[in-house]
Design a protein around this motif. Structure first.
Motif, mmCIF file in Angstrom:
data_model
loop_
_atom_site.group_PDB
_atom_site.id
_atom_site.type_symbol
_atom_site.label_atom_id
_atom_site.label_comp_id
_atom_site.label_asym_id
_atom_site.label_seq_id
_atom_site.Cartn_x
_atom_site.Cartn_y
_atom_site.Cartn_z
ATOM 1 N N ASP A 136 26.598 1.493 6.448
ATOM 2 C CA ASP A 136 27.983 1.173 6.128
ATOM 3 C C ASP A 136 28.039 0.159 4.990
ATOM 4 O O ASP A 136 27.141 -0.678 4.829
ATOM 5 C CB ASP A 136 28.703 0.588 7.349
ATOM 6 C CG ASP A 136 28.891 1.627 8.445
ATOM 7 O OD1 ASP A 136 28.880 2.825 8.117
ATOM 8 O OD2 ASP A 136 29.035 1.233 9.621
ATOM 9 N N HIS A 137 29.098 0.253 4.185
ATOM 10 C CA HIS A 137 29.324 -0.695 3.095
ATOM 11 C C HIS A 137 30.479 -1.608 3.502
ATOM 12 O O HIS A 137 31.648 -1.302 3.256
ATOM 13 C CB HIS A 137 29.648 0.047 1.800
ATOM 14 C CG HIS A 137 28.521 0.894 1.301
ATOM 15 N ND1 HIS A 137 28.170 2.089 1.888
ATOM 16 C CD2 HIS A 137 27.659 0.714 0.259
ATOM 17 C CE1 HIS A 137 27.140 2.603 1.239
ATOM 18 N NE2 HIS A 137 26.812 1.812 0.258
ATOM 19 N N ALA A 138 30.141 -2.711 4.161
ATOM 20 C CA ALA A 138 31.154 -3.600 4.726
ATOM 21 C C ALA A 138 32.120 -4.129 3.675
ATOM 22 O O ALA A 138 33.312 -4.317 3.949
ATOM 23 C CB ALA A 138 30.474 -4.763 5.448
ATOM 24 N N PHE A 139 31.620 -4.372 2.466
ATOM 25 C CA PHE A 139 32.463 -4.959 1.428
ATOM 26 C C PHE A 139 32.998 -3.910 0.449
ATOM 27 O O PHE A 139 33.641 -4.255 -0.535
ATOM 28 C CB PHE A 139 31.675 -6.036 0.667
ATOM 29 C CG PHE A 139 31.210 -7.158 1.554
ATOM 30 C CD1 PHE A 139 32.092 -8.136 1.982
ATOM 31 C CD2 PHE A 139 29.895 -7.215 1.988
ATOM 32 C CE1 PHE A 139 31.672 -9.169 2.809
ATOM 33 C CE2 PHE A 139 29.458 -8.245 2.810
ATOM 34 C CZ PHE A 139 30.348 -9.215 3.236
ATOM 35 N N ALA A 140 32.707 -2.649 0.725
ATOM 36 C CA ALA A 140 33.203 -1.577 -0.134
ATOM 37 C C ALA A 140 33.548 -0.371 0.726
ATOM 38 O O ALA A 140 32.855 0.642 0.707
ATOM 39 C CB ALA A 140 32.159 -1.213 -1.192
ATOM 40 N N PRO A 141 34.627 -0.464 1.511
ATOM 41 C CA PRO A 141 34.982 0.640 2.406
ATOM 42 C C PRO A 141 35.241 1.945 1.672
ATOM 43 O O PRO A 141 35.077 3.022 2.241
ATOM 44 C CB PRO A 141 36.249 0.140 3.112
ATOM 45 C CG PRO A 141 36.803 -0.936 2.218
ATOM 46 C CD PRO A 141 35.605 -1.572 1.593
ATOM 47 N N GLY A 142 35.631 1.869 0.398
ATOM 48 C CA GLY A 142 35.868 3.095 -0.364
ATOM 49 C C GLY A 142 34.621 3.943 -0.476
ATOM 50 O O GLY A 142 34.707 5.183 -0.492
ATOM 51 N N VAL A 143 33.454 3.299 -0.573
ATOM 52 C CA VAL A 143 32.198 4.054 -0.630
ATOM 53 C C VAL A 143 31.989 4.804 0.679
ATOM 54 O O VAL A 143 31.560 5.961 0.697
ATOM 55 C CB VAL A 143 31.012 3.111 -0.910
ATOM 56 C CG1 VAL A 143 29.699 3.889 -0.894
ATOM 57 C CG2 VAL A 143 31.190 2.408 -2.246
ATOM 58 N N ASP A 144 32.319 4.147 1.800
ATOM 59 C CA ASP A 144 32.207 4.815 3.097
ATOM 60 C C ASP A 144 33.136 6.016 3.180
ATOM 61 O O ASP A 144 32.765 7.055 3.725
ATOM 62 C CB ASP A 144 32.540 3.824 4.225
ATOM 63 C CG ASP A 144 31.484 2.740 4.367
ATOM 64 O OD1 ASP A 144 30.333 2.981 3.969
ATOM 65 O OD2 ASP A 144 31.820 1.655 4.871
ATOM 66 N N TYR A 145 34.350 5.884 2.641
ATOM 67 C CA TYR A 145 35.285 7.005 2.659
ATOM 68 C C TYR A 145 34.710 8.193 1.878
ATOM 69 O O TYR A 145 34.843 9.353 2.302
ATOM 70 C CB TYR A 145 36.621 6.602 2.031
ATOM 71 C CG TYR A 145 37.373 5.539 2.789
ATOM 72 C CD1 TYR A 145 37.208 5.378 4.164
ATOM 73 C CD2 TYR A 145 38.259 4.688 2.140
ATOM 74 C CE1 TYR A 145 37.888 4.391 4.861
ATOM 75 C CE2 TYR A 145 38.945 3.703 2.832
ATOM 76 C CZ TYR A 145 38.764 3.548 4.183
ATOM 77 O OH TYR A 145 39.444 2.582 4.864
ATOM 78 N N ALA A 146 34.092 7.908 0.744
ATOM 79 C CA ALA A 146 33.521 8.978 -0.078
ATOM 80 C C ALA A 146 32.399 9.696 0.667
ATOM 81 O O ALA A 146 32.303 10.937 0.640
ATOM 82 C CB ALA A 146 33.000 8.410 -1.396
ATOM 83 N N VAL A 147 31.550 8.930 1.346
ATOM 84 C CA VAL A 147 30.456 9.523 2.115
ATOM 85 C C VAL A 147 31.007 10.332 3.283
ATOM 86 O O VAL A 147 30.558 11.454 3.566
ATOM 87 C CB VAL A 147 29.493 8.431 2.615
ATOM 88 C CG1 VAL A 147 28.441 9.033 3.561
ATOM 89 C CG2 VAL A 147 28.793 7.747 1.441
ATOM 90 N N GLN A 148 32.018 9.769 3.969
ATOM 91 C CA GLN A 148 32.610 10.469 5.113
ATOM 92 C C GLN A 148 33.252 11.787 4.683
ATOM 93 O O GLN A 148 33.196 12.785 5.405
ATOM 94 C CB GLN A 148 33.648 9.564 5.780
ATOM 95 C CG GLN A 148 33.038 8.369 6.500
ATOM 96 C CD GLN A 148 34.062 7.294 6.820
ATOM 97 O OE1 GLN A 148 35.276 7.504 6.703
ATOM 98 N NE2 GLN A 148 33.599 6.120 7.223
#
Length: 222
Positions: A136-148
């Motif tokens: 998880d990218h705690a300080f960059a939730p947008g990266v998590d959205y892209a992966v999801q």
């Protein structure tokens, strides 16, 4: 401009970077969502500089070779925000290579088509496992959205492929694999009951060079 320009401008929104660091950051932290090559990044940075969206300065530190350091300009920040909003709302309609290949899968023997689809399914499952293991990218939730989002798309194709392969190997596969009704269901049907394949003529048969046989062996695979 496209998503590649957005990626480079977005990296520079945080701070100025020299070209090597930009590429290293993309490969290390964003490799799950981007496959941009180093040479492509350098070329795009030069284009952004020519358009006044980034600024380049040559810096020399100690005995190290000079290096190019890029910063985003005010015009670049506005271009970044405009492109971000445009791409975020846009639904992509481009066809993938797989879409085109599926259109012509009937030209393969049924067993070979099934083998290739199973190979694709195995690869998709591997990609899902690899992406699911992304920290998880705690300080960059947008990266998590892209992966999801990538995981969700792959899961949808996995489920579809499992359904298709099930229909190819099920009890009714032998009779459903051929016949006018299946052809009509596939492409909307025609007056002759034959499927309208790309390049087909009024009779529903695919246009072929003179002397080439009109049929092709094997079961029809979906």
């Amino acid at each position: 401009m496209d998503e590649r320009h957005l990626l480079l401008l977005g990296v520079l929104m945080a701070q100025s970077q020299h070209a090597y660091r930009i590429n290293d950051f993309i490969e290390t932290n964003l490799g799950r969502v981007s496959n941009m090559k180093r040479a492509t990044a350098y070329a795009l940075l030069e284009r952004l500089e020519k358009r006044g969206l980034v600024r380049m300065e040559v810096q020399t530190v100690g005995n190290h070779p000079p290096r190019k350091v890029y910063s985003i300009t005010e015009a670049g920040k506005q271009a970044f925000l405009d492109l971000l909003q445009a791409l975020l709302a846009r639904v992509e309609e481009a066809s993938s290579a797989a879409d085109i290949a599926l259109m012509f899968i009937d030209y393969l023997p049924g067993q070979r088509a099934e083998e290739l689809l199973r190979r694709r399914l195995d690869d998709i499952r591997k990609q899902i496992r690899r992406l699911t293991a992304t920290p998880d990218h705690a300080f960059a939730p947008g990266v998590d959205y892209a992966v999801q989002r990538k995981i969700a798309i792959l899961q949808a194709e996995r489920d579809w492929l499992e359904q298709v392969l099930g229909s190819l190997t099920g009890p009714a596969a032998g009779t459903a694999a051929s016949g006018p009704s299946r052809e009509a269901d596939r492409c909307g049907g025609g007056t002759s009951g034959q499927a309208d394949r790309p390049g087909s003529g009024p009779s529903g048969q695919a246009d072929r060079p003179a002397g080439e046989p009109s049929g092709h062996g094997g079961h029809r695979a979906r």
